[in-house]
Structure formats: C-alpha cells, structure tokens
Design an enzyme around this catalytic site. Sequence first.
Site, PDB file in Angstrom:
ATOM      1  CG  HIS A 227      -2.072  -1.001   1.016  1.00  0.00           C
ATOM      2  ND1 HIS A 227      -2.902  -1.398   2.030  1.00  0.00           N
ATOM      3  CD2 HIS A 227      -2.468  -1.707  -0.060  1.00  0.00           C
ATOM      4  CE1 HIS A 227      -3.756  -2.299   1.579  1.00  0.00           C
ATOM      5  NE2 HIS A 227      -3.512  -2.500   0.308  1.00  0.00           N
ATOM      6  CG  HIS A 334      -2.107  -9.388  -2.582  1.00  0.00           C
ATOM      7  ND1 HIS A 334      -2.764  -9.718  -3.743  1.00  0.00           N
ATOM      8  CD2 HIS A 334      -0.916  -8.860  -2.979  1.00  0.00           C
ATOM      9  CE1 HIS A 334      -2.016  -9.377  -4.781  1.00  0.00           C
ATOM     10  NE2 HIS A 334      -0.884  -8.870  -4.351  1.00  0.00           N
ATOM     11  CG  HIS A 338     -11.071  -6.369  -4.519  1.00  0.00           C
ATOM     12  ND1 HIS A 338     -11.702  -5.369  -5.205  1.00  0.00           N
ATOM     13  CD2 HIS A 338      -9.744  -6.154  -4.704  1.00  0.00           C
ATOM     14  CE1 HIS A 338     -10.803  -4.565  -5.755  1.00  0.00           C
ATOM     15  NE2 HIS A 338      -9.596  -5.027  -5.489  1.00  0.00           N
ATOM     16  CE1 TYR A 372       3.375  -6.818  -5.213  1.00  0.00           C
ATOM     17  CE2 TYR A 372       2.535  -8.869  -4.284  1.00  0.00           C
ATOM     18  CZ  TYR A 372       2.324  -7.717  -5.013  1.00  0.00           C
ATOM     19  OH  TYR A 372       1.091  -7.457  -5.546  1.00  0.00           O
ATOM     20  CD  GLU A 392      -6.306  -4.367  -9.162  1.00  0.00           C
ATOM     21  OE1 GLU A 392      -5.455  -3.487  -8.922  1.00  0.00           O
ATOM     22  OE2 GLU A 392      -7.249  -4.653  -8.397  1.00  0.00           O
TER      23      GLU A 392
HETATM   24  N1  GLY Z   1      -6.130  -0.682  -5.276  1.00  0.00           N
HETATM   25  C1  GLY Z   1      -6.708  -1.494  -4.306  1.00  0.00           C
HETATM   26  C2  GLY Z   1      -6.717  -2.886  -4.705  1.00  0.00           C
HETATM   27  O1  GLY Z   1      -6.121  -3.242  -5.698  1.00  0.00           O
HETATM   28  O2  GLY Z   1      -7.345  -3.694  -4.104  1.00  0.00           O
HETATM   29 MN    MN Z   2      -5.665  -2.066  -7.364  1.00  0.00          MN
HETATM   30 MN    MN Z   3      -7.844  -4.356  -6.491  1.00  0.00          MN
END
Ligand code: GLY
Ligand code: MN
Ligand code: MN
Length: 427
Positions: A227, A334, A338, A372, A392
């Site tokens: 973050h 992670h 989502h 990472y 992403e």
């Molecule tokens: N930018 C927030 C996420 O990728 O979840």
């Molecule tokens: Mn993101």
């Molecule tokens: Mn995201």
Amino acid sequence: MRMMGADSVAILPSAQIQIRNRDAEYPFRQDSDFYYLTGFNEPEAVLVLIPGRRYAQTIMFCRERDPEMEQWIGPRAGQDGAVNEFLLDDAFPIADLGDILPGLLEDKERIYYTMGKSADFDHQLLEWLNTIKERVRTGVHAPAELIALEPLTHDLRLYKSPSEVRTMRRAAKISARAHIRAMEECQPGISEAHLEAEILYEFRVQGAQATAYTPIVGGGENACILHYTENSQPLKDGDLVLIDAGCELHNYASDITRTFPVNGTFTPAQKAIYEIVLKAQLAAIRQVKPGNHWNHPHNAAVRTITKGLIEIGIIKSTLSKALREESYKRFFMHRTGHWLGMDVHDVGEYKVDKHWRLLEPGMVLTVEPGIYIPTGAKGVAKKWWGIGVRIEDDVLVTKNGNEVLSKDAPKSVDEIESTMAAAWEYV
Ligand code: GLY
Ligand code: MN
Ligand code: MN
C-alpha cells in the site's frame, strides 16, 4: 421494497460532508447505497422507503432551495427537484425530519436501518423509537424489529445492470488510457509523483470525477510495499515501476495495476518474474465464468505462481509440498481479487452458507496476482531482489465466460515495450 416485505420501513441517510482540516472539507462523496437507490448526490438527505403504502412509497428528506447558500456552494435539487428530477414519490425539508419520520414508523413491524454508520443518527433514531413506545397506551404500535438494510442493498449491488456495466466499462477504459499515458511519459529520472500526475490528468480530462482510491506509484523496491502511496521518489534506470490506479466515474470504480520497466525494456530477471505473474493472471481470468466459485481464480493463480517460482529456483521444493506448505505466501501475500462496483472493495458476500459464492453473470471482480521480492530476501539469489510485480484487471462475469473491462491497458511484455518505444520514436 419487495425484498423488505409489508409492514416495514427502510431509512437510509446520505453521506455527510467530512472536514479535512479546520474549515476545509474533503470533496463530498455520496454514500454508495444511497446513491445506488436514488442517484441523489447531496448531503443532508434521508431516504425513506415504505412498501405497500397507498400514497408515496418513496420519500426524500433533503435541503430546501436557498438562493443565498446556492450562490456560495452550488445548486440544490430541493423538494421539487427530488420529486420531478429524481422521481421520488414525495419530498420534505430535512429540517422537518423529526416531526414527520416518527409518524411514518408507527404501526410498522420492522425498520430496516444500518446501525454504526453515524452515531448521531443512530442515537436520534433510538430516541424517536422511544417516543413511539411511550405512546403505546394511546393505541400506537412500536416497531419490534430493527434490521440492517445492507444485506438487501449489497446483494442487489453485487449484480450489475446493463447500465452499470456500461459505466464500469467506460471507467475501466479511462483508467486504461491513463496507464498508457504513464507508460508513454515514463523515463529514468522523473519522479513517482510525475507519473501519478499523468494518471490523474488523464482521469480528469477524460471526464472521471475522482480516483476510486489513492493511487500507488512505486518504483523499484517501493513496488514491494503493497500500500505504498507516498509516490515521491525518483524513478531509476533499470528498475520496474508498479502503478495501481483507477478512476471513479459517476460513483463506479475501476482498479487497474500495471508494472513496467522505467527505461522501457525488461531485464531478463524482471521479465522472468513478470511472465510468471502474467501467466497466473491469465490462468485466473480463465476461471472467471458462471458455475465456478469465488476461489477458483485464486487457486489457479496460487498454483501457477508456485510452479513458476519453483521453476526459476526461488522456491526449492516440489509442487505438491510447496502448495501444501503455502510457500508462495512469502512472495504473494494477498488474495487474487475482490468484488468491484461503486466501492473499490465492493460489497457482497464472498461465501454463502459457508461455501464460496458461485460466480454469476453481472458480477464484477478484480484479478490481481503479484510477486514481491524485497531486497535482502533470505535464501533468494540477489538478482531477484527489489522486484515487485502485480498485474490487475477488472473482469465482468458474462453468460458464457467473462469480459475483461480493462483490456485496453497493455499487458504482455511485447505490448508494454512497444507502447513505450513508440512514444519516443520521433523525439
Ligand atoms: N487498489 C486497491 C486494490 O487493488 O485492491
Ligand atoms: Mn488495485
Ligand atoms: Mn484491487
């Protein structure tokens, strides 16, 4: 209102203006549920739904028109606007809420209201309920149940309508365009802040109202801080830069990450890690289809990343043992995604009756695996240090599979290198 049933009332306050410091305010952002149900973009408003009522099932309490105030802070819909432009059945001044709302609650069985969002409003509502209870001897019936409204609105929001999909597609297009701009403008020596500014410029010029979340622009080692939002360091020749940025368009989010070489060309080590993440991301996207459940894409990403890290010698184990021991978690810590919608981490349950939710057409999710490797990572050869990669995309579940809403952002090594090279061809 059909989900609520008869004998019930829903109460949904708007968001409030938030102070940033002293008397400076944050830009106003409407409560997502409130906007979802009304399209009404003002603070100091309360929506009341009364299913089955003969006259006026949808009621808005909102600010009155006020020429002097409107000259200072802009136009208001007023009660006429709430009815004529926003199609509420009836509207009253917000100042009359305390006089009118308790009467609307009398003789109802259930109140749908989400506690815990505003302590002031929670308190106010309990006081109104108490006044009704004090009057039971006059024959009025006080509502017996207070139920959260969110499970209903959040389940509705999980399934995007065609018009919501159109807005989200446009939001993703704008964000993809911004990522292209960042690739085109990037060169060694400029700062992370510079690329953030290019991204924000493109969002606003293309008509987006805001960013959906604070952009992450991390060069080199900073890409390994998940973050990272300082976005203040110079970008170095030979490093990668990770940009996670998405615009908000009419209160709908997009959420895109791209990672590319600052000087336009991947080193062999960067490329090796990048190709693993890309392969994992594509494998995960292939799992996004009706009938699969929420965790299918994640499982595919985990498997591909574990396999890839074994192949290049970063994980020293067999595939089955590494999967059992979750060895990938040290480098991919992670989840793969989502829900995406009005909120970047959107509402909607991930499990139903303790089972992963089945994917259905109209749902939108992100697919965002990463690897990472911070500098100094023990037991990892030095050539991999300081490499952080995430890719992403925003993916809509369709009847036959999926649609990648953010597909315009270059993603393969070739696409990225040629996009960056083309920008400098005639300079
Ligand atoms: N930018 C927030 C996420 O990728 O979840
Ligand atoms: Mn993101
Ligand atoms: Mn995201």
